[in-house]
Motif scaffolding. Structure first.
Motif, PDB file in Angstrom:
ATOM      1  N   GLU A 101       0.635  -1.242  -0.002  1.00 56.12           N
ATOM      2  CA  GLU A 101       0.010  -0.146   0.028  1.00 56.12           C
ATOM      3  C   GLU A 101       0.921   1.383  -0.044  1.00 56.12           C
ATOM      4  O   GLU A 101       0.727   2.387  -0.637  1.00 56.12           O
ATOM      5  CB  GLU A 101      -1.103  -0.103   1.265  1.00 56.12           C
ATOM      6  CG  GLU A 101      -2.068  -0.922   0.939  1.00 56.12           C
ATOM      7  CD  GLU A 101      -2.834  -1.077   2.228  1.00 56.12           C
ATOM      8  OE1 GLU A 101      -4.059  -1.143   2.057  1.00 56.12           O
ATOM      9  OE2 GLU A 101      -2.494  -0.687   3.364  1.00 56.12           O
ATOM     10  N   LYS A 102       1.891   1.216   0.694  1.00 55.45           N
ATOM     11  CA  LYS A 102       2.774   2.363   0.819  1.00 55.45           C
ATOM     12  C   LYS A 102       3.590   2.707  -0.399  1.00 55.45           C
ATOM     13  O   LYS A 102       3.620   3.700  -0.988  1.00 55.45           O
ATOM     14  CB  LYS A 102       3.687   2.241   2.076  1.00 55.45           C
ATOM     15  CG  LYS A 102       4.736   3.572   2.295  1.00 55.45           C
ATOM     16  CD  LYS A 102       5.383   3.319   3.490  1.00 55.45           C
ATOM     17  CE  LYS A 102       6.362   4.570   3.786  1.00 55.45           C
ATOM     18  NZ  LYS A 102       7.331   4.495   4.829  1.00 55.45           N
TER      19      LYS A 102
ATOM     20  N   VAL B  81      -1.941   2.045  -3.244  1.00 56.51           N
ATOM     21  CA  VAL B  81      -3.037   1.492  -3.489  1.00 56.51           C
ATOM     22  C   VAL B  81      -3.639   0.815  -2.331  1.00 56.51           C
ATOM     23  O   VAL B  81      -2.963   0.892  -1.324  1.00 56.51           O
ATOM     24  CB  VAL B  81      -2.862   0.259  -4.634  1.00 56.51           C
ATOM     25  CG1 VAL B  81      -2.173   0.758  -5.966  1.00 56.51           C
ATOM     26  CG2 VAL B  81      -1.841  -0.966  -4.025  1.00 56.51           C
ATOM     27  N   GLU B  82      -4.880   0.479  -2.280  1.00 55.18           N
ATOM     28  CA  GLU B  82      -5.592  -0.327  -1.250  1.00 55.18           C
ATOM     29  C   GLU B  82      -5.526  -1.891  -1.662  1.00 55.18           C
ATOM     30  O   GLU B  82      -6.036  -2.405  -2.572  1.00 55.18           O
ATOM     31  CB  GLU B  82      -6.719   0.057  -1.255  1.00 55.18           C
ATOM     32  CG  GLU B  82      -7.558  -0.564  -0.084  1.00 55.18           C
ATOM     33  CD  GLU B  82      -9.132  -0.229   0.020  1.00 55.18           C
ATOM     34  OE1 GLU B  82      -9.922  -0.820   1.062  1.00 55.18           O
ATOM     35  OE2 GLU B  82      -9.783   0.563  -0.810  1.00 55.18           O
ATOM     36  N   VAL B  83      -4.787  -2.418  -0.665  1.00 56.21           N
ATOM     37  CA  VAL B  83      -4.576  -4.106  -0.806  1.00 56.21           C
ATOM     38  C   VAL B  83      -5.884  -4.524  -0.034  1.00 56.21           C
ATOM     39  O   VAL B  83      -6.286  -4.412   0.914  1.00 56.21           O
ATOM     40  CB  VAL B  83      -3.274  -4.476  -0.085  1.00 56.21           C
ATOM     41  CG1 VAL B  83      -3.276  -6.008  -0.115  1.00 56.21           C
ATOM     42  CG2 VAL B  83      -2.181  -3.863  -0.706  1.00 56.21           C
ATOM     43  N   ILE B  84      -6.709  -5.386  -0.760  1.00 52.41           N
ATOM     44  CA  ILE B  84      -7.940  -6.106  -0.356  1.00 52.41           C
ATOM     45  C   ILE B  84      -7.708  -7.538   0.343  1.00 52.41           C
ATOM     46  O   ILE B  84      -8.141  -7.623   1.250  1.00 52.41           O
ATOM     47  CB  ILE B  84      -8.887  -6.313  -1.760  1.00 52.41           C
ATOM     48  CG1 ILE B  84      -9.210  -4.880  -2.311  1.00 52.41           C
ATOM     49  CG2 ILE B  84     -10.213  -7.053  -0.995  1.00 52.41           C
ATOM     50  CD1 ILE B  84      -9.942  -4.993  -3.565  1.00 52.41           C
ATOM     51  N   LYS B  85      -6.688  -8.147  -0.354  1.00 55.59           N
ATOM     52  CA  LYS B  85      -6.509  -9.499   0.087  1.00 55.59           C
ATOM     53  C   LYS B  85      -5.087  -9.713   0.058  1.00 55.59           C
ATOM     54  O   LYS B  85      -4.390  -9.522  -1.168  1.00 55.59           O
ATOM     55  CB  LYS B  85      -7.383 -10.616  -0.503  1.00 55.59           C
ATOM     56  CG  LYS B  85      -7.238 -11.979   0.007  1.00 55.59           C
ATOM     57  CD  LYS B  85      -8.182 -12.913  -0.846  1.00 55.59           C
ATOM     58  CE  LYS B  85      -8.239 -14.077  -0.186  1.00 55.59           C
ATOM     59  NZ  LYS B  85      -9.114 -15.039  -0.997  1.00 55.59           N
ATOM     60  N   VAL B  86      -4.311 -10.312   1.026  1.00 55.83           N
ATOM     61  CA  VAL B  86      -2.997 -11.171   0.946  1.00 55.83           C
ATOM     62  C   VAL B  86      -3.109 -12.530   1.170  1.00 55.83           C
ATOM     63  O   VAL B  86      -3.687 -12.828   2.366  1.00 55.83           O
ATOM     64  CB  VAL B  86      -2.037 -10.269   1.846  1.00 55.83           C
ATOM     65  CG1 VAL B  86      -0.759 -11.138   1.544  1.00 55.83           C
ATOM     66  CG2 VAL B  86      -1.949  -8.993   1.614  1.00 55.83           C
ATOM     67  N   ASN B  87      -2.631 -13.395   0.512  1.00 55.39           N
ATOM     68  CA  ASN B  87      -2.447 -14.834   0.915  1.00 55.39           C
ATOM     69  C   ASN B  87      -0.927 -15.061   0.696  1.00 55.39           C
ATOM     70  O   ASN B  87      -0.109 -14.715  -0.371  1.00 55.39           O
ATOM     71  CB  ASN B  87      -3.089 -15.776  -0.123  1.00 55.39           C
ATOM     72  CG  ASN B  87      -4.526 -15.900  -0.054  1.00 55.39           C
ATOM     73  OD1 ASN B  87      -5.161 -15.716   1.116  1.00 55.39           O
ATOM     74  ND2 ASN B  87      -5.408 -15.784  -1.166  1.00 55.39           N
ATOM     75  N   ILE B  88      -0.376 -15.858   1.551  1.00 58.18           N
ATOM     76  CA  ILE B  88       1.113 -16.115   1.710  1.00 58.18           C
ATOM     77  C   ILE B  88       1.183 -17.680   1.693  1.00 58.18           C
ATOM     78  O   ILE B  88       0.758 -18.407   2.619  1.00 58.18           O
ATOM     79  CB  ILE B  88       1.980 -15.749   2.797  1.00 58.18           C
ATOM     80  CG1 ILE B  88       1.856 -13.820   2.833  1.00 58.18           C
ATOM     81  CG2 ILE B  88       3.363 -15.899   2.655  1.00 58.18           C
ATOM     82  CD1 ILE B  88       2.601 -13.411   4.042  1.00 58.18           C
ATOM     83  N   LEU B  89       2.156 -17.969   0.628  1.00 58.78           N
ATOM     84  CA  LEU B  89       2.220 -19.592   0.494  1.00 58.78           C
ATOM     85  C   LEU B  89       3.502 -20.009   0.498  1.00 58.78           C
ATOM     86  O   LEU B  89       4.628 -19.136   0.064  1.00 58.78           O
ATOM     87  CB  LEU B  89       1.532 -19.958  -0.905  1.00 58.78           C
ATOM     88  CG  LEU B  89       0.078 -19.703  -1.112  1.00 58.78           C
ATOM     89  CD1 LEU B  89      -0.524 -20.038  -2.628  1.00 58.78           C
ATOM     90  CD2 LEU B  89      -0.800 -20.438  -0.111  1.00 58.78           C
TER      91      LEU B  89
END
Length: 300
Positions: free
Chosen positions: A262-263, A267-275
């Motif tokens: 975001e910084k 932008v605005e981050v809606i979702k984060v998935n870490i794999l």
């Protein structure tokens, strides 16, 4: 000029120029230094700090009606010219590339700048043609006494010749964000007689190579450098939503990734998935090292 580009390329190190990223910052800084010098803001502020209140000796000089010559009409030169729009000045520019005139400046030969300019601002790269471009000969060939601004590279201006110009009155003042005797890292300078004179002069404004060094430009530099490469990693575009993939530190949390993206990209981050992914590191299409686990963040 401080990077051995050929050697870097031979080692497959990518060199990316992001000159446009801090151009706005440089343009603002150049204008700020000029207004500060011509209106004696630093001098009068220092006097007031000593409880000295002097008005007549701190009478300023307006920009209106003056001719400003910009040498080097690339990103920062254009930014400075744009900032000058509205000050009722005539802006001339000189560049090795033809047909650079725009709504903010008219391109001329450098000799015409020497004939007409009341203020000359340097915005050129450091190369063989610009090394000590502003020297004793250049100053003598200027028709009018003038102010000098340098936010490009210190070695575009011969400091000892500038001091001579200031002493003679041909140079009315100087705004210098860069100094000839800076280190290659730009982190320190070697003191000498000429620098001592500049520091003590009320006709000189000095800053420590920070014209392009703003909080906003730091973020914008990252955007300009990274965005083209990040966008190539986009894995899905659907319903106007772009999902992008980033390799992240092994201890990164979802919130860490969210805040960083975001910084960085505003932008605005809606979702984060870490794999956790098992694979081999690739550089320039070549697979290096053993297979190992690393983390990827899928960000929408």
């Amino acid at each position: 000029e401080n990077i051995d580009v050929d050697y870097a390329l031979s080692k497959k190190v990518i060199i990316i120029s992001a000159g446009e990223a801090n151009a706005n910052a440089v343009g603002e800084h150049a204008l700020g230094m000029l207004l500060s010098l011509k209106n004696k803001i630093i001098k009068s502020n220092n006097e007031i700090n000593k409880k000295i209140w002097i008005r007549e000796e701190n009478r300023g000089i307006e920009l209106k009606g003056k001719t400003i010559g910009i040498i080097g009409y690339g990103n920062t030169g254009k930014s400075f010219a744009k900032k000058l729009n509205g000050f009722d000045v005539d802006v001339l520019c000189s560049d090795i590339i033809p047909n650079k005139s725009d709504e903010n400046a008219r391109q001329v030969d450098i000799n015409e700048i020497q004939k007409k300019a009341n203020i000359i601002s340097l915005h050129t790269n450091l190369n063989n043609s610009s090394l000590f471009l502003l020297n004793e000969s250049f100053i003598k060939n200027c028709k009018n006494p003038f102010y000098i601004i340098n936010t490009s590279r210190g070695k575009c201006l011969k400091t000892s010749d500038l001091v001579k110009g200031l002493k003679s009155g041909k140079v009315l003042g100087a705004c210098l964000d860069v100094i000839e005797n800076e280190s290659k890292s730009f982190e320190k300078i070697d003191k000498n007689y000429d620098l001592d004179y500049l520091i003590k002069s009320n006709d000189v404004v000095l800053t420590p190579h920070v014209a392009g060094w703003t909080f906003e430009s730091k973020i914008h530099l990252s955007k300009v450098i990274l965005m083209p490469h990040v966008s190539e990693k986009s894995v899905m575009i659907a319903d106007n939503v772009k999902q992008q993939t980033f390799k992240v530190a092994s201890n990164a949390s979802k919130n860490d990734v969210k805040e960083a993206i975001e910084k960085l990209f505003d932008v605005e981050v809606i979702k984060v998935n870490i794999l956790t992914v098992t694979g081999k590191k690739k550089v320039f299409g070549r697979t290096l090292g053993r297979r190992k686990n690393y983390k990827k963040a899928y960000v929408t």
